[in-house]
Motif scaffolding. Sequence first.
Motif, PDB file in Angstrom:
ATOM      1  N   MET A 112      23.802  20.318  37.284  1.00  0.00           N
ATOM      2  CA  MET A 112      24.975  19.497  36.974  1.00  0.00           C
ATOM      3  C   MET A 112      26.239  20.349  36.819  1.00  0.00           C
ATOM      4  O   MET A 112      27.301  19.816  36.479  1.00  0.00           O
ATOM      5  CB  MET A 112      24.741  18.690  35.693  1.00  0.00           C
ATOM      6  N   ALA A 113      26.124  21.640  37.078  1.00  0.00           N
ATOM      7  CA  ALA A 113      27.270  22.572  36.951  1.00  0.00           C
ATOM      8  C   ALA A 113      27.945  22.417  35.582  1.00  0.00           C
ATOM      9  O   ALA A 113      29.165  22.389  35.461  1.00  0.00           O
ATOM     10  CB  ALA A 113      28.268  22.355  38.083  1.00  0.00           C
ATOM     11  N   THR A 114      27.127  22.330  34.546  1.00  0.00           N
ATOM     12  CA  THR A 114      27.641  22.113  33.187  1.00  0.00           C
ATOM     13  C   THR A 114      28.397  23.336  32.689  1.00  0.00           C
ATOM     14  O   THR A 114      27.915  24.461  32.802  1.00  0.00           O
ATOM     15  CB  THR A 114      26.480  21.797  32.224  1.00  0.00           C
ATOM     16  N   VAL A 115      29.557  23.082  32.125  1.00  0.00           N
ATOM     17  CA  VAL A 115      30.364  24.160  31.545  1.00  0.00           C
ATOM     18  C   VAL A 115      30.428  23.966  30.034  1.00  0.00           C
ATOM     19  O   VAL A 115      30.758  22.882  29.560  1.00  0.00           O
ATOM     20  CB  VAL A 115      31.786  24.173  32.140  1.00  0.00           C
ATOM     21  N   ALA A 116      30.090  25.011  29.292  1.00  0.00           N
ATOM     22  CA  ALA A 116      30.226  24.965  27.838  1.00  0.00           C
ATOM     23  C   ALA A 116      31.700  24.822  27.479  1.00  0.00           C
ATOM     24  O   ALA A 116      32.541  25.543  28.014  1.00  0.00           O
ATOM     25  CB  ALA A 116      29.653  26.232  27.222  1.00  0.00           C
ATOM     26  N   LYS A 117      32.003  23.917  26.566  1.00  0.00           N
ATOM     27  CA  LYS A 117      33.394  23.667  26.194  1.00  0.00           C
ATOM     28  C   LYS A 117      33.830  24.456  24.970  1.00  0.00           C
ATOM     29  O   LYS A 117      34.900  24.226  24.419  1.00  0.00           O
ATOM     30  CB  LYS A 117      33.607  22.171  25.979  1.00  0.00           C
ATOM     31  N   SER A 118      33.005  25.397  24.557  1.00  0.00           N
ATOM     32  CA  SER A 118      33.360  26.310  23.475  1.00  0.00           C
ATOM     33  C   SER A 118      32.327  27.425  23.467  1.00  0.00           C
ATOM     34  O   SER A 118      31.267  27.320  24.113  1.00  0.00           O
ATOM     35  CB  SER A 118      33.345  25.601  22.116  1.00  0.00           C
ATOM     36  N   ALA A 119      32.627  28.482  22.715  1.00  0.00           N
ATOM     37  CA  ALA A 119      31.656  29.569  22.578  1.00  0.00           C
ATOM     38  C   ALA A 119      30.379  29.073  21.903  1.00  0.00           C
ATOM     39  O   ALA A 119      29.280  29.517  22.237  1.00  0.00           O
ATOM     40  CB  ALA A 119      32.277  30.704  21.771  1.00  0.00           C
ATOM     41  N   LEU A 120      30.522  28.135  20.966  1.00  0.00           N
ATOM     42  CA  LEU A 120      29.332  27.615  20.276  1.00  0.00           C
ATOM     43  C   LEU A 120      28.428  26.859  21.247  1.00  0.00           C
ATOM     44  O   LEU A 120      27.199  26.974  21.190  1.00  0.00           O
ATOM     45  CB  LEU A 120      29.755  26.710  19.113  1.00  0.00           C
ATOM     46  N   GLU A 121      29.036  26.092  22.146  1.00  0.00           N
ATOM     47  CA  GLU A 121      28.236  25.396  23.162  1.00  0.00           C
ATOM     48  C   GLU A 121      27.622  26.387  24.140  1.00  0.00           C
ATOM     49  O   GLU A 121      26.513  26.160  24.647  1.00  0.00           O
ATOM     50  CB  GLU A 121      29.089  24.377  23.918  1.00  0.00           C
ATOM     51  N   ALA A 122      28.305  27.488  24.422  1.00  0.00           N
ATOM     52  CA  ALA A 122      27.756  28.509  25.319  1.00  0.00           C
ATOM     53  C   ALA A 122      26.454  29.062  24.761  1.00  0.00           C
ATOM     54  O   ALA A 122      25.501  29.333  25.511  1.00  0.00           O
ATOM     55  CB  ALA A 122      28.775  29.628  25.526  1.00  0.00           C
ATOM     56  N   VAL A 123      26.389  29.225  23.453  1.00  0.00           N
ATOM     57  CA  VAL A 123      25.155  29.678  22.819  1.00  0.00           C
ATOM     58  C   VAL A 123      24.080  28.610  22.959  1.00  0.00           C
ATOM     59  O   VAL A 123      22.933  28.898  23.322  1.00  0.00           O
ATOM     60  CB  VAL A 123      25.403  30.022  21.331  1.00  0.00           C
ATOM     61  N   GLN A 124      24.439  27.363  22.706  1.00  0.00           N
ATOM     62  CA  GLN A 124      23.457  26.280  22.778  1.00  0.00           C
ATOM     63  C   GLN A 124      22.888  26.109  24.186  1.00  0.00           C
ATOM     64  O   GLN A 124      21.713  25.771  24.351  1.00  0.00           O
ATOM     65  CB  GLN A 124      24.094  24.974  22.312  1.00  0.00           C
TER      66      GLN A 124
END
Length: 793
Positions: A651-663
Amino acid sequence: MSNFIIRKVAVLGAGVMGAQIAAHCANADVPVLLFDLPAKDGKPNAIVDKALAGLKKLDPAPLAAKDRAAFIDAANYGSDLEKLRECDLIIEAIAEKMEWKLDLYAKVAPFIRPDAIFASNTSGLSINGLAEGMPAALRGRFCGIHFFNPPRYMSLVELIATRDTEAAMLDQLESWLTTRLGKSIVRAKDTPNFVANRVGVFSILAVMHHTARLGLGFDEVDGLTGPLIGRPKSATYRTADVVGLDTLAHVVGTMQATLPDDPWHVHFRLPEWLQALIAKGALGQKTRAGIYRKEGKQIQVLDLKTGDYRPSAGDVIPAVETMLKIDDPVERFSLLAASELLEAQFLWAIFRDVFHYCAVHLGDIADNARDIDLAMRWGFGWAQGPFETWQAADWSEIAKAIQLDIDHGRAMAKVPLPAWVFERKGVHEPGGSYSAATATLKPRSTLPVYKRQLYPEQVLGEAPSDRGETLWENEGVRLWTRPDQDARIGILSFKSKQHAIGDEVLDGLLEAVARAERDLDGVVLWHPAPFAVGANLHQVVEACKAGQFDMLERTVAKFQRASMSLKHAQVPVVAAIQGMALGGGCEFAMHSAHRVLALESYVGLVEAGVGLIPAGGGSKEFALQAHTLAQKAAGGDVFPYIQQSFQTIAMATVAKSALEAVQLGFAKPSDDVVFHPQELLYVGIRRARALAESGYRPPLVQRAVTVAGRNGIATCELMLVNMAEGGFISSYDYKVAKAAATALCGGEVETNSRVSEQWILDVERALFVDLLRQEKTQQRIAHTLETGKPLRN
C-alpha cells in the motif's frame, strides 16, 4: 542549577487549542490532565471525552501516533481540581475573554503548588492584566505561553513575562519547550496580540484594504500572495478561512479595542462583507463555507460584485508572475514599484505598508528585528520576514520609496518612518539584529539549550554558520566533520536535488564509508530535510528508454552494496532523519546502526506507487525482522510477522511521524526521537560517539534466515484476490504486490526454508528489474515525474 523536570501537565480548556496542546505534550511522553466544565448531563467528563475523540479525526493529525491519546486523562473543574497538585505545568487555554479567565484563575489557584508554573495560552490579552487575577505568591510563576495552531506542526511559541515573572523560571521553561516540545521561542512584550499576530493580522488587513481599493478578486489576491512571494499556499483569504473568520474577527477586535493611539487604528476593522459572513455562520473551513466553499469537487470563491460564489481561478497575469520570478530582489521590487499594472501596484502596496508598520512599531512590540522576522516565519509560514525582505531589496532605496508614498498620501498611515531607518543600511548584521528600543544590536540568546542547535535557522545578514571541515567529496556526497563538536565523527551529506539517490550518491557513499572505516570513529548521515526522496527516477527513465536493463541491474546491485555497507561498516553509522525518507532513503535509514529521527519524519517504502518493489534491502530487512520475532514465538512461524510488512509495502504506506515509523518497523523502539529538528545533528554526533565508545560491533551477515516461502506468498495472494474483486486494486497493482510478497517471503522456496541475506537481496533485485521492463511500470514512473502523483494503470 537543579534539573528542571515537568512530570505532568494540566491543560485547562478542551477546545480546539487546548486539546491539541494536550495532544502534543502526550506526543512528547508527558502525561496530561485535560480539564473542562463538568457536563450537565451524563458522564461528568463528557466534554473532554468528546474533545479527545475529536483529536483522532483531525487532519493534520495532532497525535503523532494513535496510542498517544492514552496519556491524556479527562478531568473537570467540578470534582477534579485536587489533581492539579500533581502538575508541574498548568496551561490555561479557554476562550479569549478576560473575565472568564480571571474567574477560572480564582477557582484553580488554591490547588496550584507554589513551585508549579501557571501559563496562559492567550493570543493577545494582557499578561499583566491576567496576572492580577492570581494570588501574589503565584505571580512569579505565571507567564504567557502562546502556541500557534496547529500546535504540533507550528514551530512558534511566544513567551511573555509579567512584571513579576521569575527570570530563571522563564529561561527553564524556554529550554524545556525548545527541546522537549520542539518549539521555536520568541520572547514577546506584553502588548496586544504580541509579535506574530500583531504583524500577521495587520498584513491581512492591509491585503483586504488594497483588495477593495483596487477591485481585485479574492482568488486573484490569493494567487498573488502565496508561494510567488514566499508565503504558504493558503495565501491570505484561504488562511483566513482555515483560521476561522470569527477567530480573525476576535484578534482584529483586540487590536481595535486596545490600540486606540495606533496610527493605523482606522484600519483595525473588518470589511462589511466579512462581518456579514460571520453573522450568517459562514466562518470558513470549520463550517465548510466562508470566503471559499466546496461544491462537489469544485472550489468556489465569494464574488462581491454578484454577492454569490463562483468557480475559483486564482490565475496571475504573466507579466506580474515574470516580475515575481526575478531572482534579484532589488530588480524585482524596483519593477513592482514602477509598474502601472494593478496587480503589481497591489503587491508593492502590501509590502510597503507592512514594512512601514514594522519599522514604526519595532521598539514597541519586539526586542529586536530578528524576533519579528522569525516570528513571521515560524508563526505564519513566511519564507522571509518583513525586515529581511526589505533589507534584501536595498534598504535605503526602499526606505526612500516608502517615505515618498507616505508624503503623497498613498500609504495606509501618515506617520513618518522613524529616523533610525535612514541612519542604517539594514537591521541584521553579523553582530546581531537592531533593537529600536535600545538603539543597539542584539545577539542571539545565550541559553545553553541553543548550543544543541548547530545550524539554527538564520535571518538574512547574520554571520554565516560554520560549514565544517571537508574530508572528501564527489558530485554526490560530502564527507566532513565539525571539529568543534567531534573531529573523529564524520558527517555524510548528500548533494543531489531533494537528496535523490543516483549513481554519484551511491559511489560517494561507498567511498565515504570506506574512508570512515579507515580514519574515523563513526559517521552521521545528515543533511537538511528532506532526508532522501528515493532513487533518482530521471536516471531510471533514461536507462529504460535506452533499454539498458543490464546496467540498471548493476546499479541496483550497487544500491544493495551501499545499504549493506551502512549496516556492516566497522564504525557505527547513525542516520539523522528529518522530513521525507522515502524508498531508498528509508532503506538507508533501516540499514544504519541507529536512527535519530525528528518527530516530523515521514518514512516509507513507496516503490509500489511507481510500479516497483523495494530493492535496496528494504524487503530483506522486513524478512529479517520477521525471522527474529518468530524465533521468540511458539512454533517459530514467520508469516504472522510478514503480514503487516506486506500491507505496508503493497500500500506504499508512509509513516506520518517518527513514532509511526517505529510502529511500522522502519525504525526501532531504541532509536531516538528528537522534537526540535535543529538538534538532530547534535544528538546524532553524540549518539555515534556513544556507540563508538561502547565498543560498537556491526551485525554479522545472516546465513540462515527462516522465510515464509510459497505458503506465505499464497496467503498474501488471497488478500490481493479479495482486494482485486472489491475493485480496490488494478490487475497491475496485483502483479506489483505479488512481487513484493515474493521478496518478503524469500522467493519461490519451501515454507520455513533457511536462506541467506544475499539470497533475499538477489530475489529483490531480480523482481525489481523484471518490473522495470514492464511498460506499465515505465508509464507509472513517467507519470509521477511529470505530475508528482501516482498513476493507477
